[in-house]
Every structure is written in structure tokens, then in C-alpha cells.
Design a protein around this motif. Structure first.
Motif, PDB file in Angstrom:
ATOM      1  N   LEU A 539     -64.074  -0.002 -27.925  1.00 42.12           N
ATOM      2  CA  LEU A 539     -64.805   0.764 -27.774  1.00 42.12           C
ATOM      3  C   LEU A 539     -65.330   1.912 -28.698  1.00 42.12           C
ATOM      4  N   GLY A 540     -63.580   1.999 -29.185  1.00 42.25           N
ATOM      5  CA  GLY A 540     -63.537   3.853 -30.433  1.00 42.25           C
ATOM      6  C   GLY A 540     -62.385   4.583 -29.520  1.00 42.25           C
ATOM      7  N   GLY A 541     -62.582   5.852 -30.298  1.00 44.53           N
ATOM      8  CA  GLY A 541     -61.789   6.747 -29.992  1.00 44.53           C
ATOM      9  C   GLY A 541     -62.858   7.316 -28.523  1.00 44.53           C
ATOM     10  N   LEU A 542     -61.717   8.682 -28.401  1.00 44.94           N
ATOM     11  CA  LEU A 542     -63.190   9.211 -27.432  1.00 44.94           C
ATOM     12  C   LEU A 542     -63.113  10.387 -27.747  1.00 44.94           C
ATOM     13  N   SER A 543     -64.266  11.016 -28.542  1.00 51.03           N
ATOM     14  CA  SER A 543     -63.954  11.761 -29.350  1.00 51.03           C
ATOM     15  C   SER A 543     -65.955  12.275 -30.154  1.00 51.03           C
ATOM     16  N   ARG A 544     -66.731  11.287 -30.103  1.00 51.39           N
ATOM     17  CA  ARG A 544     -68.191  10.657 -29.815  1.00 51.39           C
ATOM     18  C   ARG A 544     -68.912  10.661 -28.829  1.00 51.39           C
ATOM     19  N   GLY A 545     -70.134  11.145 -28.869  1.00 53.15           N
ATOM     20  CA  GLY A 545     -70.651  11.327 -27.338  1.00 53.15           C
ATOM     21  C   GLY A 545     -71.211  10.002 -27.391  1.00 53.15           C
ATOM     22  N   GLU A 546     -71.459   9.239 -28.037  1.00 51.97           N
ATOM     23  CA  GLU A 546     -72.197   7.785 -28.060  1.00 51.97           C
ATOM     24  C   GLU A 546     -71.122   6.359 -27.550  1.00 51.97           C
ATOM     25  N   ARG A 547     -69.212   6.750 -28.196  1.00 52.52           N
ATOM     26  CA  ARG A 547     -68.581   6.248 -27.647  1.00 52.52           C
ATOM     27  C   ARG A 547     -67.886   6.852 -26.428  1.00 52.52           C
ATOM     28  N   VAL A 548     -68.308   7.605 -26.007  1.00 53.71           N
ATOM     29  CA  VAL A 548     -67.650   8.778 -24.416  1.00 53.71           C
ATOM     30  C   VAL A 548     -68.300   8.243 -23.922  1.00 53.71           C
ATOM     31  N   ALA A 549     -69.837   8.405 -24.150  1.00 52.53           N
ATOM     32  CA  ALA A 549     -70.530   8.121 -22.610  1.00 52.53           C
ATOM     33  C   ALA A 549     -70.179   6.327 -21.578  1.00 52.53           C
ATOM     34  N   LYS A 550     -69.778   5.113 -23.146  1.00 55.40           N
ATOM     35  CA  LYS A 550     -69.388   3.903 -22.871  1.00 55.40           C
ATOM     36  C   LYS A 550     -68.052   3.905 -21.822  1.00 55.40           C
ATOM     37  N   TYR A 551     -67.047   4.794 -22.337  1.00 49.46           N
ATOM     38  CA  TYR A 551     -66.190   5.187 -21.422  1.00 49.46           C
ATOM     39  C   TYR A 551     -66.326   5.788 -19.985  1.00 49.46           C
ATOM     40  N   ASN A 552     -67.485   6.555 -20.069  1.00 50.29           N
ATOM     41  CA  ASN A 552     -67.247   7.103 -18.543  1.00 50.29           C
ATOM     42  C   ASN A 552     -67.933   6.404 -17.855  1.00 50.29           C
ATOM     43  N   ARG A 553     -69.107   5.216 -18.575  1.00 51.12           N
ATOM     44  CA  ARG A 553     -69.739   4.602 -17.669  1.00 51.12           C
ATOM     45  C   ARG A 553     -68.487   3.597 -16.740  1.00 51.12           C
ATOM     46  N   LEU A 554     -67.601   2.999 -17.376  1.00 48.09           N
ATOM     47  CA  LEU A 554     -66.087   1.983 -16.874  1.00 48.09           C
ATOM     48  C   LEU A 554     -65.733   2.830 -15.953  1.00 48.09           C
ATOM     49  N   LEU A 555     -65.713   4.321 -16.453  1.00 42.43           N
ATOM     50  CA  LEU A 555     -65.437   5.363 -15.237  1.00 42.43           C
ATOM     51  C   LEU A 555     -65.687   4.813 -13.488  1.00 42.43           C
ATOM     52  N   ALA A 556     -67.367   4.765 -14.149  1.00 47.26           N
ATOM     53  CA  ALA A 556     -68.181   4.641 -12.623  1.00 47.26           C
ATOM     54  C   ALA A 556     -68.164   3.137 -12.012  1.00 47.26           C
ATOM     55  N   ILE A 557     -68.470   2.602 -12.931  1.00 43.93           N
ATOM     56  CA  ILE A 557     -68.065   1.183 -11.938  1.00 43.93           C
ATOM     57  C   ILE A 557     -66.904   0.659 -11.455  1.00 43.93           C
ATOM     58  N   GLU A 558     -65.498   1.487 -12.019  1.00 41.59           N
ATOM     59  CA  GLU A 558     -64.537   1.724 -11.285  1.00 41.59           C
ATOM     60  C   GLU A 558     -64.361   1.789  -9.666  1.00 41.59           C
ATOM     61  N   GLU A 560     -66.857   2.892  -8.452  1.00 39.15           N
ATOM     62  CA  GLU A 560     -67.592   1.753  -7.547  1.00 39.15           C
ATOM     63  C   GLU A 560     -67.668   0.679  -6.728  1.00 39.15           C
ATOM     64  N   LEU A 561     -66.873  -0.239  -7.917  1.00 40.75           N
ATOM     65  CA  LEU A 561     -65.995  -2.183  -7.789  1.00 40.75           C
ATOM     66  C   LEU A 561     -65.122  -1.168  -6.278  1.00 40.75           C
ATOM     67  N   ALA A 562     -63.954  -0.497  -6.223  1.00 40.88           N
ATOM     68  CA  ALA A 562     -63.326   0.659  -5.776  1.00 40.88           C
ATOM     69  C   ALA A 562     -63.346   1.020  -4.464  1.00 40.88           C
ATOM     70  N   ALA A 563     -64.871   1.706  -4.582  1.00 38.77           N
ATOM     71  CA  ALA A 563     -65.455   2.171  -3.499  1.00 38.77           C
ATOM     72  C   ALA A 563     -66.158   0.518  -2.568  1.00 38.77           C
ATOM     73  N   ASN A 564     -66.723  -0.125  -3.101  1.00 37.98           N
ATOM     74  CA  ASN A 564     -66.808  -1.326  -2.200  1.00 37.98           C
ATOM     75  C   ASN A 564     -65.674  -2.838  -1.555  1.00 37.98           C
ATOM     76  N   GLY A 565     -64.344  -1.845  -2.690  1.00 35.18           N
ATOM     77  CA  GLY A 565     -63.282  -2.787  -2.150  1.00 35.18           C
ATOM     78  C   GLY A 565     -63.704  -3.966  -3.054  1.00 35.18           C
ATOM     79  N   ALA A 566     -64.201  -3.936  -4.103  1.00 39.77           N
ATOM     80  CA  ALA A 566     -64.101  -5.510  -4.992  1.00 39.77           C
ATOM     81  C   ALA A 566     -63.699  -5.585  -6.070  1.00 39.77           C
ATOM     82  N   LEU A 567     -62.680  -4.753  -6.206  1.00 36.81           N
ATOM     83  CA  LEU A 567     -61.826  -4.389  -7.482  1.00 36.81           C
ATOM     84  C   LEU A 567     -61.305  -5.515  -7.536  1.00 36.81           C
TER      85      LEU A 567
END
Length: 596
Positions: A539-558, A560-567
Motif C-alpha cells: 500500500l505504500g507508506g504511512l504518511s499520505r491520507g489516501e494510503r493511511v485510509a487503507k491501513y485504517n480499513r485493514l485494522l478495522a477488518i482485523e 471485526e474478524l477477531a471479534a467474530n472469532g474468524a481470524l
């Protein structure tokens, strides 16, 4: 409720509606007349009658020109559906764009590419608002296969139209040239042309020039103007299908891949986080490296891994800002005279969302990274791993037939293989090499895979061809490699990614979903990577909004999956190409790191 009490309440209700008097507790009247509270009753009625309503269908597509993360034009596609007889906006997608123009290209080449991109986006907007809008109307947005089939047929027709126009133009040009020759031909000068032909017949030098020690570069894949409309519409329909089905896009993608069978567990892709961008056009000597990426250990959660990367990134920045701690800043001596410390390195945030910096050799770069990790109590190879993108296609000097790895230092393809073998022996914490060679050097790709396949990943990014050609005849038409970076651009469809990841998995190759050079704020790429089961996410680095947004989305999915016991925990497994004929052999697995 007793009969007397019920009669009393009825009498009070009747008196109320006659306007005679108001009961003290009107709630008792309503509760007696209706077994459920009014809101719940209306909800039950709505749910009951919704069973008989027509399924949502696409009623309108809207395409418009917008800007991506670096201010370049790109395409947005909106999907409107008819839901319970009402037109409703469901979702939208913003396409990322990928340039085939190298960063060290001439200014006029870059300008021509920008103009072509403008034309392409304009054409894509027309396709969406006109032909695709009509073609896909009344289509079920959950039927991704049918939508992509229609999009593929439309694009194929556009390709045929372009070929027909080019053929007509070529025939017209040929006819004009023949007419011009016939006009200039005259009896008064019959011997004008033969001497030129004889003069051109001397081929002594041409014979020696034909000897080329390396395969020539394959021509760039042509991109049809408007092709963004195909990829943008396919992805928008996938998002609409997920919204209508009331599931996240990553789960909707997984259901499409597994024929609507819901997976019990899902694995998150490991992030390849770019921390340094070493541009080829910098004045420093090192040309070999383009990107340096950090890969957290699999045993860490994504949250822990990202935090560790941020710590390393902060320490690298601190070292650059402190002259006393920069490599070589102490100043050496030459002819007995102390030399001044070198000037501060170039520091700026690149379009990849990371620090841009130049080096004079590879050892200097790797030592800087080791120092940064050691300063915060981490060790490369245990607490963090490296991946390096070499972008070898930008290193080739076709006049010499060699790669220029340092300013004035050249190596043949075979010498490049030997250099990489030595590099991994000396720095085993490097576990992925991206584009170490051009795609034309197929023999050397085989050699490096056999030599290093059991120690690291050999990944093709620009060394791979377009996705539309990768899926031809269920075969991957690229050199031997450990995996492929797939980018969702141009005419790529969601069905293409599903098909291709299945083929790669069957061939024991890993899938890496990567951000194009010009990324947008759309986060769909992350959901696609999770749903398709990609091994890495670039995804690139952690310093531009369009790229950081994707890392935040990945953290949200993690989360959600962990809460459902599906990770499910990921694994890093290398393929020993030298032993590839023995599938029973256990793959190499990286050592477990220490937990924070």
C-alpha cells in the motif's frame, strides 16, 4: 387482563375519541388495543410486506471526472438502484491509475502521458454515462459474473473497433504513399532512385549491430482510452452487491470466490509498508533500490505490527535530522586533511507516502536501517523483515546491455543473479525481492528462483504483464517467480482477480495486491485483498491520507474478524524451486519473533 378492566378501557377510549374526556393513562388504552407498541407493529408490517417487493436492480450509473491522491484526473462511478420502487444511491468507487512511464522519463514524455490520461478519463466518463448506463440497467447488482461478462464483451467490441479504425488508417496511408510515388515517377529521371537503393544496400555495419547480448525490451502494453470505465464499473457493482446483501465487501468477495460458501476463517494479508523511496533520478550513486519496505512478523497482530513500523519510521527520521548520527557524518580524512561532513540528505514525502532519500551504496542503506532498529531495541530478521523493490526495468542501459546499479557501475543479468545471492547470504532479513530483473530475462529469473526460492520471495510487479493477459488460457505467461503483484487498474474486473488468484494458488505462487502509483481515497483494494486471500498487501507508506485510509480499513477488518472469532493466523512459506518436483516437502517457515 380481566373482562371488566378491558370494558373500562374500551369505554375510556370511546369517550376520548368523542372528545368527552381524556383518560389519565392513554398508554393503557393503546396497549390494550394493540398487542405490540406502534413502532414495533409498523416494523413487523414493513418486514412482512418487504418479502413481496421486487429485488433491487441497477437503475442508473453516473460517471464523473475527479482527482486522485496526487491531484491527477481519474474516474468516479456511482451506482443507483431501484429499492422498493424508489431510486436510491447505493455506493461509488474512485479508480486509482497506474503510469507505465518511468520516473526518469523525459519531460515531453511525461507531458504526453498526462494529456493521454486526460483523454482516457474523459472517454471513460462518456462510456459510463452513455453505453454502460443503458447496458447494465435492470441488472441484479449481486450478479457479479453476469455484469463482468457484459463489461468484458463491451470492452472486446471497443478493441475490435480500434483495430478496424487503425487498419483503415493504415490502408489509407499506404494508398497515399503509393499515389505519391506514382506522381513523382517521371521518364526524365529514370535513374534517380536506383543509386539510393544501391547505396542503402551496404549492410556490413548492420550485421554487426544486429548482435544483441540481451533480449530487447518488450513493448509497453497499449491501454485503450476509456478502459477505466470497465474496472470502475465492475468494482462499483461489487460494492453495490455487498451493500444490497448487507455484508462487508471483503466477505462479499470471498463469497464470490468460493461460490457463495461462507469461509469459517479468513487470513489478513501481511502489509508491505514502504519506509524509504530511493528515486532513480536522485544525484546519489545508488540506483539499484527504488523502495524499501518493512514486513511485520506474522505472530504479531496487525495493530502491533503497524505500531512497530511507526516506531522504526520515527527513528529513521530522527537519524536523518541528527547530523551527528548520520552515517558518514563524522567526516573522514583525505591526504591528512579532515573533510567536511556530507550535506544533509534529501528529505521529502514522496507520492508513495514515505521518506525520499538517496544513498551511495546498498550497505549504507541497510546499515542505516539496522541502526534505527537497534536504537529502539529491535532486531531485523526477528522483530521485523525487509522487502526491496529494485524496479530493474529502469536500470537497464540498452547501449551497454547491462544494468546500472551504481552511477557508472554496470552488471550483466548473470552478474545480477550472483549479486542477489550474495546479498541474501549477507542480509538474511531480506525476505522479498520485487522486480530484481526485467521480465525479458527469463533464464535469469529461473536461476535466481532456484538459488534463492527457499530463502525469500522473488516477486514480479512491473515484470508481470497485464492482468487481462495473465489469465489467458488459464496460464501465467511470465517468468518463473514466487508471486505476482496485482494492481486494480484500467479494464481489470473483479472476476479477473478471482480467476487469477485461483490460478496463482494452484501454481504455488503468492498473490500480492498493490496500490498503483497514483492512488485514490477509495479503500476497496483492502477488502479485495482480504476476500481474495492475498498473502501481502503493498500500500505504500504511512504518511499520505489516501494510503493511511487503507491501513485504517485493514485494522478495522482485523478487529471485526477477531471479534467474530474468524481470524486465522497467516504463515510465510517459501517455495524451494530446486525441489519443486517433490510437493510433499515441507516449505521453509520463518522463525517466530518475540512478542511486544
Amino acid at each position: 387482563m380481566e373482562a371488566g378492566e378491558r370494558r373500562r378501557l374500551r369505554r375510556e377510549a370511546a369517550e376520548y375519541y368523542r372528545g368527552q374526556r381524556v383518560p389519565e393513562r392513554m398508554e393503557d388504552v393503546l396497549n390494550a388495543l394493540f398487542p405490540l407498541p406502534p413502532a414495533d407493529l409498523y416494523g413487523e408490517l414493513a418486514n412482512y410486506f418487504s418479502k413481496f417487493s421486487k429485488a433491487p436492480v441497477i437503475c442508473k450509473l453516473v460517471g464523473r471526472k475527479v482527482l486522485d491522491g496526487v491531484g491527477q484526473p481519474t474516474l468516479e462511478v456511482e451506482i443507483y438502484c431501484t429499492v422498493k420502487n424508489y431510486e436510491k444511491r447505493i455506493c461509488s468507487t474512485v479508480m486509482a491509475t497506474h503510469s507505465q512511464i518511468p520516473e526518469n522519463a523525459l519531460p515531453e514524455t511525461i507531458e504526453a502521458d498526462a494529456k493521454e490520461r486526460n483523454y482516457s478519463v474523459h472517454t471513460a466518463v462518456q462510456w459510463v454515462n452513455e453505453a454502460l448506463n443503458t447496458m447494465l440497467r435492470d441488472l441484479d447488482p449481486t450478479d457479479q459474473c453476469q455484469a463482468d461478462k457484459m463489461l468484458g464483451e463491451y470492452f472486446a467490441n471497443k478493441i475490435e473497433e480500434k483495430k478496424k479504425i487503425e487498419k483503415e488508417e493504415e490502408e489509407k496511408k499506404k494508398a497515399e504513399e503509393e499515389a505519391a510515388k506514382a506522381t513523382h515517377a517521371s521518364p526524365s529521371c529514370p535513374s534517380a532512385s536506383p543509386p539510393k537503393q544501391k547505396k542503402g544496400g551496404k549492410t556490413g555495419k548492420k550485421v554487426s549491430a544486429e548482435v544483441n547480448p540481451i533480449p530487447p525490451a518488450e513493448p509497453a502494453e497499449p491501454v485503450l482510452r476509456g478502459s477505466l470505465a470497465i474496472g470502475g464499473t465492475s468494482l462499483a457493482i461489487a460494492k453495490a452487491g455487498a451493500t444490497i446483501s448487507r455484508v462487508p465487501l471483503y466477505l462479499h468477495t470471498a463469497l464470490l470466490k468460493h461460490n457463495q460458501e461462507s469461509p469459517k476463517e479468513m487470513t489478513l494479508p501481511l502489509p508491505m509498508v514502504t519506509v524509504l523511496n530511493c528515486e532513480k533520478k536522485l544525484p546519489t550513486k545508488l540506483k539499484l533500490v527504488k523502495e524499501v519496505m518493512l514486513i511485520p512478523p506474522v505472530e504479531l497482530s496487525l495493530q502491533q505490527g503497524i505500531e512497530r513500523v511507526l516506531d522504526i519510521q520515527k527513528e529513521i527520521t530522527r537519524l536523518f535530522e541528527s547530523p551527528a548520527k548520520r552515517l558518514g557524518s563524522q567526516g573522514d580524512t583525505r591526504k591528512g586533511k579532515p573533510q567536511k561532513a556530507p550535506p544533509p540528505p534529501l528529505k521529502r514525502i514522496s507520492h508513495l507516502g514515505c521518506l525520499t532519500i538517496g544513498y551511495d551504496n546498498l550497505e549504507q542503506l541497510l546499515l542505516q536501517l539496522q541502526t534505527a532498529c537497534n536504537n529502539i531495541g529491535l532486531e531485523l530478521g526477528i522483530d521485523m523483515y525487509l522487502a526491496i523493490n529494485f524496479a530493474a526495468h529502469e536500470l537497464m542501459d540498452y547501449g551497454k546491455g547491462k544494468y546500472e546499479i551504481l552511477t557508472g557501475t554496470f552488471k550483466t543479468p548473470d552478474e545480477m543473479v550472483a549479486m542477489y545471492v550474495e546479498m541474501i547470504d549477507n542480509f538474511p532479513f531480506i525476505i522479498a525481492l520485487i522486480d530484481p530483473l526485467r521480465k525479458e530475462d527469463r533464464d535469469q529469473w529461473s536461476s535466481i528462483c532456484c538459488a534463492l526460492g527457499s530463502k525469500c520471495y522473488l516477486i514480479a510487479e512491473d515484470a508481470a504483464t497485464q492482468i487481462s493477459k495473465l489469465t489467458t488460457d488459464q496460464n501465467i505467461n511470465i517468468a518463473m517467480c514466487s508471486g505476482v503483484v496485482l494492481k486494480y487498474t484500467n479494464q481489470t474486473k473483479v472476476s479477473d482477480l478471482i480467476e487469477l488468484t485461483g490460478v496463482l494458488h494452484g501454481q504455488r505462487r503468492v498473490t500480492i495486491l498493490g496500490s498503483p502509483d497514483r492512488e485514490s481515497s477509495d479503500e476497496s483494494l483492502v477488502d479485495l485483498a482480504v476476500g481474495l486471500g492475498a498473502r501481502f498487501l503493498k500500500l505504500g507508506g504511512l504518511s499520505r491520507g489516501e494510503r493511511v485510509a487503507k491501513y485504517n480499513r485493514l485494522l478495522a477488518i482485523e478487529e471485526e474478524l477477531a471479534a467474530n472469532g474468524a481470524l486465522r493466523e497467516a504463515k510465510l512459506e517459501f517455495v524451494d524451486f530446486a525441489e519443486d518436483s517433490q510437493p510433499e516437502q515441507l516449505p521453509d517457515v520463518l522463525p517466530a519473533p518475540e512478542q511486544d
